[in-house]
Structure formats: structure tokens, C-alpha cells
Design a protein around this motif. Structure first.
Motif, short mmCIF file in Angstrom:
data_model
loop_
_atom_site.label_atom_id
_atom_site.label_comp_id
_atom_site.label_asym_id
_atom_site.label_seq_id
_atom_site.Cartn_x
_atom_site.Cartn_y
_atom_site.Cartn_z
N ALA A 121 -7.73 6.87 -1.18
CA ALA A 121 -6.43 7.56 -1.22
C ALA A 121 -5.34 6.72 -0.55
CB ALA A 121 -6.53 8.93 -0.56
N LEU A 122 -5.64 6.18 0.62
CA LEU A 122 -4.64 5.38 1.34
C LEU A 122 -4.33 4.08 0.60
CD1 LEU A 122 -5.87 5.93 5.00
CD2 LEU A 122 -3.78 6.86 3.95
N ALA A 123 -5.35 3.40 0.13
CA ALA A 123 -5.13 2.12 -0.56
C ALA A 123 -4.34 2.32 -1.85
CB ALA A 123 -6.46 1.44 -0.84
N HIS A 124 -4.69 3.34 -2.62
CA HIS A 124 -3.98 3.54 -3.88
C HIS A 124 -2.59 4.12 -3.68
CE1 HIS A 124 -7.12 1.84 -6.11
NE2 HIS A 124 -7.94 2.89 -6.13
N ALA A 125 -2.38 4.90 -2.64
CA ALA A 125 -1.02 5.34 -2.31
C ALA A 125 -0.16 4.10 -2.01
CB ALA A 125 -1.02 6.30 -1.14
N TRP A 126 -0.75 3.18 -1.24
CA TRP A 126 -0.03 1.94 -0.92
C TRP A 126 0.17 1.09 -2.18
CZ3 TRP A 126 -0.55 -3.30 -1.17
CH2 TRP A 126 0.36 -4.05 -0.41
N ASP A 127 -0.87 0.98 -3.02
CA ASP A 127 -0.76 0.19 -4.26
C ASP A 127 0.39 0.68 -5.13
OD1 ASP A 127 -3.03 -1.42 -3.76
OD2 ASP A 127 -4.37 0.02 -4.74
N ILE A 128 0.42 1.97 -5.36
CA ILE A 128 1.45 2.54 -6.24
C ILE A 128 2.84 2.32 -5.64
CG2 ILE A 128 2.39 4.68 -7.20
CD1 ILE A 128 -0.61 5.65 -7.36
N SER A 129 2.98 2.66 -4.38
CA SER A 129 4.31 2.56 -3.78
C SER A 129 4.77 1.10 -3.63
CB SER A 129 4.35 3.29 -2.43
OG SER A 129 3.45 2.72 -1.53
N SER A 130 3.85 0.20 -3.26
CA SER A 130 4.27 -1.19 -3.11
C SER A 130 4.59 -1.82 -4.46
CB SER A 130 3.21 -2.00 -2.37
OG SER A 130 2.04 -2.12 -3.13
N THR A 131 3.89 -1.42 -5.50
CA THR A 131 4.20 -1.91 -6.85
C THR A 131 5.64 -1.59 -7.22
OG1 THR A 131 1.92 -1.81 -7.66
CG2 THR A 131 3.66 -1.56 -9.32
N LEU A 132 6.09 -0.44 -6.77
CA LEU A 132 7.43 0.03 -7.11
C LEU A 132 8.48 -0.37 -6.07
CD1 LEU A 132 6.37 3.53 -8.43
CD2 LEU A 132 7.01 1.51 -9.78
N GLY A 133 8.09 -1.24 -5.11
CA GLY A 133 9.04 -1.76 -4.14
C GLY A 133 9.35 -0.83 -2.99
N ARG A 134 8.49 0.15 -2.75
CA ARG A 134 8.71 1.06 -1.63
C ARG A 134 7.39 1.32 -0.89
NH1 ARG A 134 10.18 4.28 -6.48
NH2 ARG A 134 8.50 5.74 -6.90
N ALA A 135 6.83 0.23 -0.39
CA ALA A 135 5.51 0.28 0.25
C ALA A 135 5.46 1.32 1.37
CB ALA A 135 5.13 -1.08 0.79
N VAL A 136 4.36 2.01 1.42
CA VAL A 136 4.09 3.00 2.44
C VAL A 136 3.87 2.30 3.77
CG1 VAL A 136 2.32 4.65 3.20
CG2 VAL A 136 3.02 4.62 0.81
N GLU A 137 4.38 2.88 4.82
CA GLU A 137 4.06 2.45 6.18
C GLU A 137 3.51 3.66 6.90
OE1 GLU A 137 4.12 -0.46 7.88
OE2 GLU A 137 4.60 -1.46 6.00
N PHE A 138 2.27 3.56 7.37
CA PHE A 138 1.63 4.67 8.04
C PHE A 138 2.19 4.82 9.46
CE2 PHE A 138 -1.84 2.95 5.22
CZ PHE A 138 -1.57 3.82 4.19
N PRO A 139 2.31 6.05 9.94
CA PRO A 139 2.83 6.25 11.30
C PRO A 139 1.99 5.49 12.33
CG PRO A 139 2.67 8.34 10.12
CD PRO A 139 2.00 7.31 9.26
N PRO A 140 2.63 4.90 13.32
CA PRO A 140 1.91 4.09 14.32
C PRO A 140 0.74 4.83 14.97
CG PRO A 140 4.27 3.84 14.62
CD PRO A 140 4.07 4.91 13.57
N GLU A 141 0.89 6.12 15.20
CA GLU A 141 -0.19 6.86 15.88
C GLU A 141 -1.43 7.03 15.00
OE1 GLU A 141 2.58 9.98 14.05
OE2 GLU A 141 2.84 8.08 15.12
N THR A 142 -1.30 6.80 13.68
CA THR A 142 -2.46 6.92 12.78
C THR A 142 -3.19 5.60 12.59
OG1 THR A 142 -1.20 6.48 10.75
CG2 THR A 142 -1.31 8.79 11.49
N ILE A 143 -2.56 4.50 12.95
CA ILE A 143 -3.12 3.17 12.68
C ILE A 143 -4.50 2.95 13.31
CG2 ILE A 143 -2.78 0.68 13.01
CD1 ILE A 143 -1.14 1.79 10.68
N PRO A 144 -4.73 3.32 14.57
CA PRO A 144 -6.08 3.09 15.12
C PRO A 144 -7.17 3.81 14.32
CG PRO A 144 -4.53 3.51 16.90
CD PRO A 144 -3.80 3.80 15.61
N THR A 145 -6.94 5.05 13.94
CA THR A 145 -7.94 5.80 13.18
C THR A 145 -8.11 5.20 11.79
OG1 THR A 145 -7.43 7.81 14.40
CG2 THR A 145 -8.55 8.08 12.28
#
Length: 190
Positions: A121-145
């Protein structure tokens, strides 16, 4: 975040990305060539149902349609809402995380199986959004998990089964999200 909370975050991120799509973007070829945005979104949504069905015995989508990225030919917003709600409900079934489940990789506990749809889910959300020039950035507090989930999932064994691409080298100055995506084989373009 526990495993269910992490999956819920991931699935809702995918839902958010898919429901924000415009019909004019659906034929854009993604970084998962040759799949278009519509095909990749269809695959990602079905993959959530496929994994959840695997651990609950509810086979609502076929592996062939899912892995072949057979596209839905109707608006994706209601499909995204339905798939997200149904998949999360299945994962909340009592005993799913503790139980053993038949998977393409043999019998695995639900606490291991849940990692795959989370990464997907996370990889494909990023794939779709980055393809369209609006890459997802996950909130800093979620990065460790999220990093821990990707580290546990993006292994040589998963790559040998064709689930994860070989890791790429993130560019200098990559964001935390971009570094995580590189572990799952995403190429970061600047």
C-alpha cells in the motif's frame, strides 16, 4: 503504531492517493512500467483484498486479476473506499494476526503476512503520486515504524519471489520517505 495501526495508515494513504486522481491521469504510464495509473491503482487496491482474503478465507479477488493489474473501467474512488474498508475489516478479524495462514511462501503467522500489504500500500501510493509529480512524504513520526516494516519485508527472500524489487541507491539529500522507498526498489528522480 502497532501492526494494525500501521496497516490502517498505509491503506488510508493508498486510498487518499487513489481518490485524489483525476480521470485525465489514468492513462499515464507509471514507474511500474508498462502499467498505467489506472492499472497500478487497480492492482494496489486488489492486492489489499487478496492479502486480507488470504488470512480470512474470503477470496474476493483473483490472484490472476490482481497480479495482472486488470484495470477497473469505472471510477476508482468508490472502489478505493470499498477495498480499504473491507480489507481493514478482514484484518481486524479476531485471531488473524496470531493465526497461521497458507501463503505462496508457505505457512506464515498473520503478524508476518500483514507486512506485505503494508509495504504494498505504501509503495504503490508513493509510485502513483510520484509518477504524477506529487510524491507522498510520510509524517516524520511514522518513519521509524515504516522503516522497520520495510526492513523486515524487503529481503532477499521476498525479492527471490518477485514481490520486491532490488534496492536502489537514494540520491544525496533524499528525504526519509525516499530512503525507505529506495529499499523497496524505487528509483528516486530529482
Amino acid at each position: 503504531m502497532d501492526q494494525l495501526e500501521t496497516l490502517e495508515f498505509a491503506v488510508n494513504e493508498l486510498r487518499r492517493v487513489v481518490t485524489a486522481l483525476d480521470e485525465t491521469e489514468m492513462d499515464t504510464v507509471t514507474n511500474c512500467e508498462p502499467w498505467t495509473v489506472r492499472r497500478l491503482a487497480s492492482h494496489a487496491l486488489n492486492n489489499q483484498l487478496l492479502w486480507a482474503g488470504m488470512v480470512t478465507g474470503q477470496h474476493t479477488v483473483s490472484a490472476e486479476d490482481t497480479m495482472g493489474a486488470v484495470p477497473y473501467d469505472r471510477p476508482l474512488t468508490p472502489i478505493a473506499d470499498d477495498a480499504a474498508d473491507r480489507a481493514l475489516a478482514m484484518w481486524r478479524t479476531e485471531g488473524v494476526l496470531a493465526g497461521m495462514h497458507k501463503t505462496p511462501f508457505g505457512e506464515l503467522p498473520g503478524s508476518v503476512v500483514i507486512l506485505f500489504p503494508t509495504v504494498d500500500a505504501l509503495a504503490h501510493a508513493w509510485d502513483i503520486s510520484s509518477t504524477l509529480g506529487r510524491a507522498v512524504e510520510f509524517p516524520p513520526e511514522t518513519i521509524p515504524t515504516i522503516s522497520a516494516v520495510f526492513e523486515a519485508t524487503c529481503t532477499d527472500a521476498a525479492r527471490d519471489h518477485g514481490l520486491i524489487r532490488p534496492a536502489t541507491e537514494p540520491p544525496a539529500g533524499a528525504t526519509d520517505t525516499e530512503r525507505v522507498m529506495a529499499t523497496s526498489g524505487r528509483t528516486i528522480h530529482r
